[in-house]
Design a protein around this motif. Structure first.
Motif, PDB file in Angstrom:
ATOM      1  N   THR A  10      -4.414 -65.954 -13.700  1.00  0.00           N
ATOM      2  CA  THR A  10      -5.261 -67.104 -13.409  1.00  0.00           C
ATOM      3  C   THR A  10      -4.681 -68.344 -14.079  1.00  0.00           C
ATOM      4  O   THR A  10      -3.731 -68.269 -14.862  1.00  0.00           O
ATOM      5  CB  THR A  10      -6.696 -66.879 -13.906  1.00  0.00           C
ATOM      6  OG1 THR A  10      -6.661 -66.656 -15.328  1.00  0.00           O
ATOM      7  CG2 THR A  10      -7.328 -65.667 -13.224  1.00  0.00           C
ATOM      8  N   CYS A  11      -5.285 -69.490 -13.772  1.00  0.00           N
ATOM      9  CA  CYS A  11      -4.833 -70.734 -14.372  1.00  0.00           C
ATOM     10  C   CYS A  11      -5.947 -71.762 -14.345  1.00  0.00           C
ATOM     11  O   CYS A  11      -6.970 -71.578 -13.673  1.00  0.00           O
ATOM     12  CB  CYS A  11      -3.608 -71.287 -13.638  1.00  0.00           C
ATOM     13  SG  CYS A  11      -3.976 -71.933 -11.995  1.00  0.00           S
ATOM     14  N   ALA A  12      -5.737 -72.831 -15.086  1.00  0.00           N
ATOM     15  CA  ALA A  12      -6.642 -73.973 -15.083  1.00  0.00           C
ATOM     16  C   ALA A  12      -5.917 -75.172 -14.503  1.00  0.00           C
ATOM     17  O   ALA A  12      -4.740 -75.405 -14.797  1.00  0.00           O
ATOM     18  CB  ALA A  12      -7.115 -74.281 -16.505  1.00  0.00           C
ATOM     19  N   HIS A  13      -6.617 -75.919 -13.649  1.00  0.00           N
ATOM     20  CA  HIS A  13      -6.091 -77.161 -13.089  1.00  0.00           C
ATOM     21  C   HIS A  13      -7.231 -78.167 -13.033  1.00  0.00           C
ATOM     22  O   HIS A  13      -8.397 -77.795 -12.892  1.00  0.00           O
ATOM     23  CB  HIS A  13      -5.514 -76.924 -11.686  1.00  0.00           C
ATOM     24  CG  HIS A  13      -4.818 -78.128 -11.127  1.00  0.00           C
ATOM     25  ND1 HIS A  13      -5.468 -79.104 -10.409  1.00  0.00           N
ATOM     26  CD2 HIS A  13      -3.515 -78.517 -11.190  1.00  0.00           C
ATOM     27  CE1 HIS A  13      -4.609 -80.038 -10.055  1.00  0.00           C
ATOM     28  NE2 HIS A  13      -3.414 -79.702 -10.515  1.00  0.00           N
ATOM     29  N   LYS A  14      -6.905 -79.441 -13.130  1.00  0.00           N
ATOM     30  CA  LYS A  14      -7.945 -80.464 -13.227  1.00  0.00           C
ATOM     31  C   LYS A  14      -8.766 -80.625 -11.950  1.00  0.00           C
ATOM     32  O   LYS A  14      -9.970 -80.881 -12.006  1.00  0.00           O
ATOM     33  CB  LYS A  14      -7.321 -81.811 -13.606  1.00  0.00           C
ATOM     34  CG  LYS A  14      -6.682 -81.855 -14.983  1.00  0.00           C
ATOM     35  CD  LYS A  14      -6.139 -83.260 -15.266  1.00  0.00           C
ATOM     36  CE  LYS A  14      -5.414 -83.318 -16.607  1.00  0.00           C
ATOM     37  NZ  LYS A  14      -4.120 -82.590 -16.555  1.00  0.00           N
ATOM     38  N   THR A  15      -8.149 -80.491 -10.785  1.00  0.00           N
ATOM     39  CA  THR A  15      -8.853 -80.853  -9.548  1.00  0.00           C
ATOM     40  C   THR A  15      -8.787 -79.825  -8.421  1.00  0.00           C
ATOM     41  O   THR A  15      -9.646 -79.853  -7.536  1.00  0.00           O
ATOM     42  CB  THR A  15      -8.298 -82.184  -9.002  1.00  0.00           C
ATOM     43  OG1 THR A  15      -6.889 -82.044  -8.753  1.00  0.00           O
ATOM     44  CG2 THR A  15      -8.524 -83.316  -9.993  1.00  0.00           C
ATOM     45  N   LEU A  16      -7.796 -78.945  -8.381  1.00  0.00           N
ATOM     46  CA  LEU A  16      -7.666 -78.020  -7.256  1.00  0.00           C
ATOM     47  C   LEU A  16      -8.897 -77.125  -7.126  1.00  0.00           C
ATOM     48  O   LEU A  16      -9.487 -76.716  -8.130  1.00  0.00           O
ATOM     49  CB  LEU A  16      -6.417 -77.154  -7.412  1.00  0.00           C
ATOM     50  CG  LEU A  16      -5.072 -77.846  -7.202  1.00  0.00           C
ATOM     51  CD1 LEU A  16      -3.932 -76.896  -7.510  1.00  0.00           C
ATOM     52  CD2 LEU A  16      -4.953 -78.375  -5.777  1.00  0.00           C
ATOM     53  N   ALA A  17      -9.275 -76.798  -5.911  1.00  0.00           N
ATOM     54  CA  ALA A  17     -10.458 -75.964  -5.671  1.00  0.00           C
ATOM     55  C   ALA A  17     -10.295 -74.596  -6.322  1.00  0.00           C
ATOM     56  O   ALA A  17      -9.194 -74.025  -6.325  1.00  0.00           O
ATOM     57  CB  ALA A  17     -10.686 -75.811  -4.171  1.00  0.00           C
ATOM     58  N   PHE A  18     -11.376 -74.074  -6.866  1.00  0.00           N
ATOM     59  CA  PHE A  18     -11.342 -72.731  -7.436  1.00  0.00           C
ATOM     60  C   PHE A  18     -10.939 -71.737  -6.355  1.00  0.00           C
ATOM     61  O   PHE A  18     -11.421 -71.799  -5.224  1.00  0.00           O
ATOM     62  CB  PHE A  18     -12.703 -72.359  -8.020  1.00  0.00           C
ATOM     63  CG  PHE A  18     -13.121 -73.214  -9.186  1.00  0.00           C
ATOM     64  CD1 PHE A  18     -12.236 -73.474 -10.217  1.00  0.00           C
ATOM     65  CD2 PHE A  18     -14.389 -73.759  -9.258  1.00  0.00           C
ATOM     66  CE1 PHE A  18     -12.597 -74.266 -11.298  1.00  0.00           C
ATOM     67  CE2 PHE A  18     -14.774 -74.547 -10.328  1.00  0.00           C
ATOM     68  CZ  PHE A  18     -13.867 -74.807 -11.349  1.00  0.00           C
ATOM     69  N   GLY A  19     -10.071 -70.823  -6.710  1.00  0.00           N
ATOM     70  CA  GLY A  19      -9.564 -69.846  -5.742  1.00  0.00           C
ATOM     71  C   GLY A  19      -8.227 -70.225  -5.154  1.00  0.00           C
ATOM     72  O   GLY A  19      -7.554 -69.380  -4.553  1.00  0.00           O
ATOM     73  N   THR A  20      -7.829 -71.494  -5.295  1.00  0.00           N
ATOM     74  CA  THR A  20      -6.512 -71.913  -4.798  1.00  0.00           C
ATOM     75  C   THR A  20      -5.421 -71.102  -5.486  1.00  0.00           C
ATOM     76  O   THR A  20      -5.459 -70.890  -6.690  1.00  0.00           O
ATOM     77  CB  THR A  20      -6.279 -73.409  -5.074  1.00  0.00           C
ATOM     78  OG1 THR A  20      -7.298 -74.172  -4.437  1.00  0.00           O
ATOM     79  CG2 THR A  20      -4.916 -73.855  -4.557  1.00  0.00           C
ATOM     80  N   ARG A  21      -4.452 -70.661  -4.697  1.00  0.00           N
ATOM     81  CA  ARG A  21      -3.341 -69.884  -5.262  1.00  0.00           C
ATOM     82  C   ARG A  21      -2.084 -70.737  -5.320  1.00  0.00           C
ATOM     83  O   ARG A  21      -1.781 -71.487  -4.383  1.00  0.00           O
ATOM     84  CB  ARG A  21      -3.099 -68.607  -4.462  1.00  0.00           C
ATOM     85  CG  ARG A  21      -4.305 -67.690  -4.508  1.00  0.00           C
ATOM     86  CD  ARG A  21      -4.015 -66.276  -4.077  1.00  0.00           C
ATOM     87  NE  ARG A  21      -5.224 -65.454  -4.229  1.00  0.00           N
ATOM     88  CZ  ARG A  21      -5.233 -64.140  -4.284  1.00  0.00           C
ATOM     89  NH1 ARG A  21      -4.097 -63.459  -4.197  1.00  0.00           N
ATOM     90  NH2 ARG A  21      -6.370 -63.478  -4.420  1.00  0.00           N
ATOM     91  N   LEU A  22      -1.380 -70.596  -6.435  1.00  0.00           N
ATOM     92  CA  LEU A  22      -0.170 -71.366  -6.678  1.00  0.00           C
ATOM     93  C   LEU A  22       0.976 -70.437  -7.028  1.00  0.00           C
ATOM     94  O   LEU A  22       0.788 -69.488  -7.800  1.00  0.00           O
ATOM     95  CB  LEU A  22      -0.373 -72.336  -7.843  1.00  0.00           C
ATOM     96  CG  LEU A  22      -1.446 -73.416  -7.710  1.00  0.00           C
ATOM     97  CD1 LEU A  22      -1.710 -74.052  -9.073  1.00  0.00           C
ATOM     98  CD2 LEU A  22      -1.004 -74.476  -6.716  1.00  0.00           C
ATOM     99  N   ARG A  23       2.144 -70.698  -6.467  1.00  0.00           N
ATOM    100  CA  ARG A  23       3.359 -70.042  -6.953  1.00  0.00           C
ATOM    101  C   ARG A  23       3.996 -70.997  -7.945  1.00  0.00           C
ATOM    102  O   ARG A  23       4.454 -72.079  -7.580  1.00  0.00           O
ATOM    103  CB  ARG A  23       4.326 -69.721  -5.822  1.00  0.00           C
ATOM    104  CG  ARG A  23       5.632 -69.117  -6.362  1.00  0.00           C
ATOM    105  CD  ARG A  23       6.504 -68.495  -5.291  1.00  0.00           C
ATOM    106  NE  ARG A  23       6.916 -69.445  -4.275  1.00  0.00           N
ATOM    107  CZ  ARG A  23       7.781 -69.161  -3.294  1.00  0.00           C
ATOM    108  NH1 ARG A  23       8.281 -67.938  -3.194  1.00  0.00           N
ATOM    109  NH2 ARG A  23       8.098 -70.073  -2.406  1.00  0.00           N
TER     110      ARG A  23
END
Length: 271
Positions: free
Chosen positions: A57-70
């Motif tokens: 998991t990760c924390a980001h300031k604005t991306l919607a919860f559940g968004t997946r990032l590589r």
């Protein structure tokens, strides 16, 4: 991120190309990533989930919860796919905070923080360690404002090389310069750089020939020979450059391949 069902369509065939077409652009984030570990274990995140340092998991300031990032560490080329479950980070101009298990394969737990390229990927992309993007060098080079501490921009999907006419679209950039957000402690135990090994030869004359050719093609890049004893035989290896980041080294390696010169990127020993 909640996915809603599509509205009912009128009877009759629907264009398959529209239903299955991939997005025309990929959203890319470039900046510093940090991590958080056992101190936060079990605490409730902004999404309501409990933080688990053993989940990707990760924390980001604005991306919607559940968004997946590589997320890819541009220093060593290691990648991991994570899911946004929290808000942050809120200091040092970081763009993302990774869970402990996600930070480890990227080498961030040892470095403290690292410059990464993060791409938004499909919701069904498996979480965990991932293969390095084939186009990492192009994604990194496409950054419209590389001097900023962080940027968010879009590039054509599956881009191998960003053409001059395909200017990446800048979405956001920091006012702070990138060099202002790196602390001295963050470089501890991190790779010093990368070299391209462009050949290993028993005949030193062949090595010198390759060295001379590369120098003629890349006059501004350092090209050296290294003499090593392997299995009782002297070998001459051709090394190109001393690059700060893997994408930079990969870009040069690809240029060499275009000229018929093979090679592989090697990480320089820790200082």
């Amino acid at each position: 991120m909640t996915l809603c069902s599509a509205p009912a369509q009128a009877s009759g065939p629907s264009p398959a190309t529209k239903a299955t077409a991939a997005p025309s652009a990929t959203t890319v984030l470039r900046g510093r990533a940090s991590w958080y570990g056992s101190y936060f274990q079990g605490r409730k995140t902004t999404s309501g989930e409990r933080y688990n340092r053993f989940k990707y998991t990760c924390a980001h300031k604005t991306l919607a919860f559940g968004t997946r990032l590589r997320v890819t560490n541009v220093k060593n080329g290691k990648s991991v796919v994570v899911r946004v479950t929290d808000r942050g980070p809120f200091r040092h101009e970081r763009i993302i905070d990774l869970s402990e298990i996600a930070a480890r394969p990227l080498g961030i737990t040892e470095c403290g923080a690292a410059t990464v390229v993060a791409e938004i990927v499909a919701a069904d992309t498996p979480l965990g360690p991932a293969t390095t993007p084939d186009n990492l060098a192009a994604l990194f080079a496409a950054d419209p404002d590389p001097e900023a501490a962080y940027t968010t921009y879009t590039v054509p999907t599956a881009v191998d090389q960003v053409a001059p006419t395909e200017t990446p679209a800048l979405i956001a950039a920091a006012r702070v310069a990138s060099k202002e957000v790196v602390t001295a402690t963050e470089s501890t135990n991190c790779p010093a750089g990368f070299l391209i090994q462009a050949g290993s030869f028993v005949d030193a004359a062949n090595a010198r020939t390759v060295q001379a050719r590369i120098k003629s093609l890349l006059p501004n890049v350092e090209v050296n020979l290294s003499q090593e004893l392997l299995d009782g035989r002297q070998r001459s290896r051709v090394f190109v450059g001393n690059f700060n980041d893997r994408p930079e080294a990969e870009a040069i390696r690809q240029r060499l391949m275009g000229w018929g010169i093979g090679g592989m990127v090697r990480e320089v020993a820790l200082r």
